[in-house]
Design a protein around this motif. Structure first.
Motif, PDB file in Angstrom:
ATOM      1  N   SER A  43       0.815  -1.057  -0.002  1.00 15.83           N
ATOM      2  CA  SER A  43      -0.042   0.049   0.038  1.00 15.83           C
ATOM      3  C   SER A  43       0.875   1.042   0.087  1.00 15.83           C
ATOM      4  N   GLU A  44       0.907   2.086  -1.205  1.00 21.13           N
ATOM      5  CA  GLU A  44       1.507   3.293  -1.190  1.00 21.13           C
ATOM      6  C   GLU A  44       0.906   4.196  -0.002  1.00 21.13           C
ATOM      7  N   VAL A  45       2.021   4.921   0.821  1.00 23.18           N
ATOM      8  CA  VAL A  45       1.688   5.720   1.923  1.00 23.18           C
ATOM      9  C   VAL A  45       2.357   6.860   1.650  1.00 23.18           C
ATOM     10  N   ALA A  46       3.125   7.018   0.721  1.00 23.54           N
ATOM     11  CA  ALA A  46       4.134   8.229   0.528  1.00 23.54           C
ATOM     12  C   ALA A  46       4.939   8.307  -0.401  1.00 23.54           C
ATOM     13  N   THR A  47       5.295   9.285  -1.079  1.00 21.56           N
ATOM     14  CA  THR A  47       6.537   9.472  -1.909  1.00 21.56           C
ATOM     15  C   THR A  47       7.393  10.448  -1.418  1.00 21.56           C
ATOM     16  N   GLU A 343      11.080 -20.992   2.027  1.00 22.12           N
ATOM     17  CA  GLU A 343      11.329 -19.683   1.299  1.00 22.12           C
ATOM     18  C   GLU A 343      10.102 -19.441   0.586  1.00 22.12           C
ATOM     19  N   THR A 344       9.485 -18.271   0.477  1.00 24.84           N
ATOM     20  CA  THR A 344       8.414 -17.803   0.036  1.00 24.84           C
ATOM     21  C   THR A 344       8.641 -16.574  -0.715  1.00 24.84           C
ATOM     22  N   ASP A 345       8.140 -16.473  -2.060  1.00 22.34           N
ATOM     23  CA  ASP A 345       7.987 -15.199  -3.012  1.00 22.34           C
ATOM     24  C   ASP A 345       6.626 -14.629  -2.707  1.00 22.34           C
ATOM     25  N   LEU A 346       6.408 -13.478  -1.896  1.00 21.90           N
ATOM     26  CA  LEU A 346       5.277 -12.914  -1.593  1.00 21.90           C
ATOM     27  C   LEU A 346       4.397 -12.218  -2.521  1.00 21.90           C
ATOM     28  N   GLY A 347       4.813 -12.382  -3.793  1.00 26.99           N
ATOM     29  CA  GLY A 347       3.980 -11.882  -4.931  1.00 26.99           C
ATOM     30  C   GLY A 347       3.877 -10.306  -5.131  1.00 26.99           C
ATOM     31  N   VAL A 348       4.765  -9.610  -4.378  1.00 25.48           N
ATOM     32  CA  VAL A 348       4.614  -8.215  -4.442  1.00 25.48           C
ATOM     33  C   VAL A 348       5.955  -7.746  -4.853  1.00 25.48           C
ATOM     34  N   ASN A 349       6.093  -6.620  -5.790  1.00 19.00           N
ATOM     35  CA  ASN A 349       7.384  -6.084  -6.204  1.00 19.00           C
ATOM     36  C   ASN A 349       7.510  -4.519  -5.636  1.00 19.00           C
ATOM     37  N   GLY A 350       8.619  -4.224  -4.706  1.00 14.34           N
ATOM     38  CA  GLY A 350       8.603  -2.995  -4.314  1.00 14.34           C
ATOM     39  C   GLY A 350       9.513  -1.804  -5.209  1.00 14.34           C
ATOM     40  N   GLY A 351       9.931  -2.063  -6.471  1.00 12.81           N
ATOM     41  CA  GLY A 351      10.493  -1.618  -7.223  1.00 12.81           C
ATOM     42  C   GLY A 351      11.947  -1.719  -7.052  1.00 12.81           C
ATOM     43  N   GLU A 363       4.712  -3.131  11.939  1.00 10.38           N
ATOM     44  CA  GLU A 363       4.565  -3.452  10.664  1.00 10.38           C
ATOM     45  C   GLU A 363       5.614  -2.741   9.897  1.00 10.38           C
ATOM     46  N   LEU A 364       5.807  -3.514   8.578  1.00  9.57           N
ATOM     47  CA  LEU A 364       6.881  -3.120   7.753  1.00  9.57           C
ATOM     48  C   LEU A 364       6.687  -2.003   6.588  1.00  9.57           C
ATOM     49  N   TYR A 365       7.687  -1.457   6.309  1.00 11.09           N
ATOM     50  CA  TYR A 365       7.676  -0.224   4.947  1.00 11.09           C
ATOM     51  C   TYR A 365       8.743  -0.781   4.072  1.00 11.09           C
ATOM     52  N   VAL A 366       8.364  -0.656   2.995  1.00  8.65           N
ATOM     53  CA  VAL A 366       9.247  -0.872   1.921  1.00  8.65           C
ATOM     54  C   VAL A 366       9.554   0.386   0.911  1.00  8.65           C
ATOM     55  N   LEU A 367      11.031   0.713   1.095  1.00  6.09           N
ATOM     56  CA  LEU A 367      11.377   2.053   0.365  1.00  6.09           C
ATOM     57  C   LEU A 367      12.043   1.777  -1.102  1.00  6.09           C
ATOM     58  N   ASP A 368      11.482   2.446  -2.024  1.00  6.76           N
ATOM     59  CA  ASP A 368      11.867   2.477  -3.412  1.00  6.76           C
ATOM     60  C   ASP A 368      12.741   3.718  -3.639  1.00  6.76           C
ATOM     61  N   ILE A 369      14.046   3.511  -4.152  1.00  2.00           N
ATOM     62  CA  ILE A 369      14.825   4.778  -4.411  1.00  2.00           C
ATOM     63  C   ILE A 369      14.296   5.666  -5.280  1.00  2.00           C
ATOM     64  N   GLY A 370      13.254   4.993  -6.103  1.00  2.00           N
ATOM     65  CA  GLY A 370      12.733   5.845  -6.951  1.00  2.00           C
ATOM     66  C   GLY A 370      11.636   6.882  -6.399  1.00  2.00           C
ATOM     67  N   GLY A 371      11.423   6.776  -5.085  1.00  2.72           N
ATOM     68  CA  GLY A 371      10.531   7.494  -4.409  1.00  2.72           C
ATOM     69  C   GLY A 371       9.152   7.049  -3.601  1.00  2.72           C
ATOM     70  N   THR A 372       8.850   5.645  -4.073  1.00  4.15           N
ATOM     71  CA  THR A 372       7.749   5.068  -3.457  1.00  4.15           C
ATOM     72  C   THR A 372       7.859   4.678  -1.886  1.00  4.15           C
ATOM     73  N   ILE A 373       7.014   5.270  -0.825  1.00  2.00           N
ATOM     74  CA  ILE A 373       7.197   4.195   0.207  1.00  2.00           C
ATOM     75  C   ILE A 373       5.925   3.658   0.426  1.00  2.00           C
ATOM     76  N   SER A 374       5.941   2.278   0.837  1.00  3.45           N
ATOM     77  CA  SER A 374       4.790   1.421   0.693  1.00  3.45           C
ATOM     78  C   SER A 374       4.878   0.504   2.013  1.00  3.45           C
ATOM     79  N   ARG A 375       3.865   0.401   2.374  1.00  2.24           N
ATOM     80  CA  ARG A 375       3.520  -0.415   3.784  1.00  2.24           C
ATOM     81  C   ARG A 375       2.943  -2.046   3.420  1.00  2.24           C
ATOM     82  N   ILE A 376       3.496  -2.975   3.843  1.00  3.02           N
ATOM     83  CA  ILE A 376       3.098  -4.156   3.807  1.00  3.02           C
ATOM     84  C   ILE A 376       1.893  -4.454   4.541  1.00  3.02           C
ATOM     85  N   ASP A 377       0.680  -5.062   3.705  1.00  5.53           N
ATOM     86  CA  ASP A 377      -0.557  -4.771   4.245  1.00  5.53           C
ATOM     87  C   ASP A 377      -1.112  -6.368   3.958  1.00  5.53           C
TER      88      ASP A 377
END
Length: 379
Positions: A43-47, A343-351, A363-377
């Motif tokens: 879930s994108e929460v910020a850029t 081992e599992t592939d969670l089927g989501v891509n954070g860039g 709860e965990l967040y994923v940071l994409d150097i391109g700008g997107t900050i997402s939460r794992i939901d």
């Protein structure tokens, strides 16, 4: 999944560090069994502008660093304006920039790790007043000159023991030309453990494995690391997990139990993962990785994450999440007593995943150097 060519993912980006692949077994050990993945969504929460690291902050917030030298606070209203800006003091050439952020217990002090205009890794401290930084209290705790513009490491985190852990790469270039990974008279290629409040500018804990050793730096907690790119402590067990970027063939996840006394030798540059590197010899005290994956497809550089201890996704409890900067797929490892059991592939891509962050609710967040900050939901 986002699709990109290898060259577009690597050229001109933060990590010019070798290409690796989707998780595979080592040549010496059977593959971890593939299991059904927990159902999750990003879930994108910020850029932000090149977000590089994040940490839980005071008042149920997450503090996000931007590589150019700014810190912004993420709360339920979104990402605020910068609360600290040192962009005139750092540089973003190579793999440099503002790379690490940490708070001590009770949020009394903020620590940042960045490379200055000369490329020197610099650890600074600020006193906090509530949720506000007190700029006039700034002091430099530690510096380390970097011979090259890559492999800076740069993450910092307080362990369950209240000590500050500092990750430094081997100094850069390729193949560890100065042999720093195995040398004990340099801080490069190491995990450090210091007490920033116990001395001026810091104290070396007496129980560090090389404290008092005239032939070693007392700050060293573990060694044999190439570019430890994101480490974390399991919030429940205190175990340390490190994503260490490989040179040419293997990415690795290293592990140490919560009751470790330090001194682990993770092998670089004699070893790359479970494999002898070039004409190296495996050290007798080599601590092999708990997981490795080889170069293939789009993967190129491991990004270490966290053991999930949140409440929203029951099926992920206790699993270690990580990714790869070029591949972007979020994966999870099931572990028991330092052994990977699935081992599992969670089927989501954070860039272009440059970091994970653990919020105050675990709860965990994923940071994409391109700008997107997402939460794992939950999906």
């Amino acid at each position: 999944m986002k699709v990109r060519t290898r060259s577009s993912a690597i050229i001109g980006t933060l990590f010019l560090v070798g290409s690796l692949a989707f998780a595979t077994a080592s040549a010496d050990e059977p593959a971890a069994p593939r299991e059904a993945a927990a159902e999750v969504a990003l879930s994108e929460v910020a850029t932000a502008e090149s977000p590089s690291a994040g940490v839980a902050g005071p008042g149920e917030t997450v503090w996000i660093t931007e590589r150019a030298g700014r810190i912004r606070v993420l709360d339920d209203k979104g990402l605020g304006e910068p609360v600290l800006d040192i962009s005139d003091e750092t540089t973003v050439d190579g793999e440099r920039g503002l790379l690490g952020i940490a708070f001590d217990k009770d949020f009394a002090h903020l620590y940042i790790m960045f490379t200055d205009k000369e490329g020197t890794s610099t650890l600074d401290e600020f006193a906090m007043e509530g949720s506000e930084i007190k700029p006039d209290t700034r002091r430099t705790v530690l510096t380390q000159e970097q011979p090259y513009a890559n492999h800076n490491g740069g993450q910092i985190a307080f362990g369950p023991d209240g000590m500050l852990y500092v990750a430094l790469g081997d100094g850069g270039s390729g193949g560890d030309p100065h042999g720093n990974g195995q040398k004990l008279d340099t801080l490069l290629g190491k995990m450090l453990r210091i007490d920033p409040s116990g001395g001026d500018p810091y104290a070396i804990p007496e129980d560090n494995p090389f404290a008092g050793d005239a032939n070693a730096r007392g700050e060293i907690w573990a060694y044999g690391l190439r570019n430890p790119w994101r480490f974390s402590f399991d919030a429940e067990t205190g175990d340390m997990l490190i994503g260490d970027v490989g040179q040419s063939a293997w990415e690795e996840i290293d592990w140490a139990p919560g009751d470790s006394k330090g001194g682990e030798n993770y092998g670089w540059s004699e070893m790359e993962g479970n494999h002898v590197f070039r004409d190296g010899t495996e050290p007798e005290n080599h601590v092999p990785p708990v997981h490795e994956y080889g170069r293939d497809d789009l993967a190129c550089s491991v990004t270490g994450g966290y053991v999930y201890r949140g409440e929203k996704i029951a099926d992920l409890k206790g699993q270690y999440l990580f990714s790869d900067y070029c591949d972007g797929t979020v994966r999870a490892l099931k572990m028991e007593n330092g052994k990977v059991t699935g081992e599992t592939d969670l089927g989501v891509n954070g860039g272009e995943v440059v970091s994970f962050a653990e919020g105050p609710d675990r709860e965990l967040y994923v940071l994409d150097i391109g700008g997107t900050i997402s939460r794992i939901d939950p999906a």
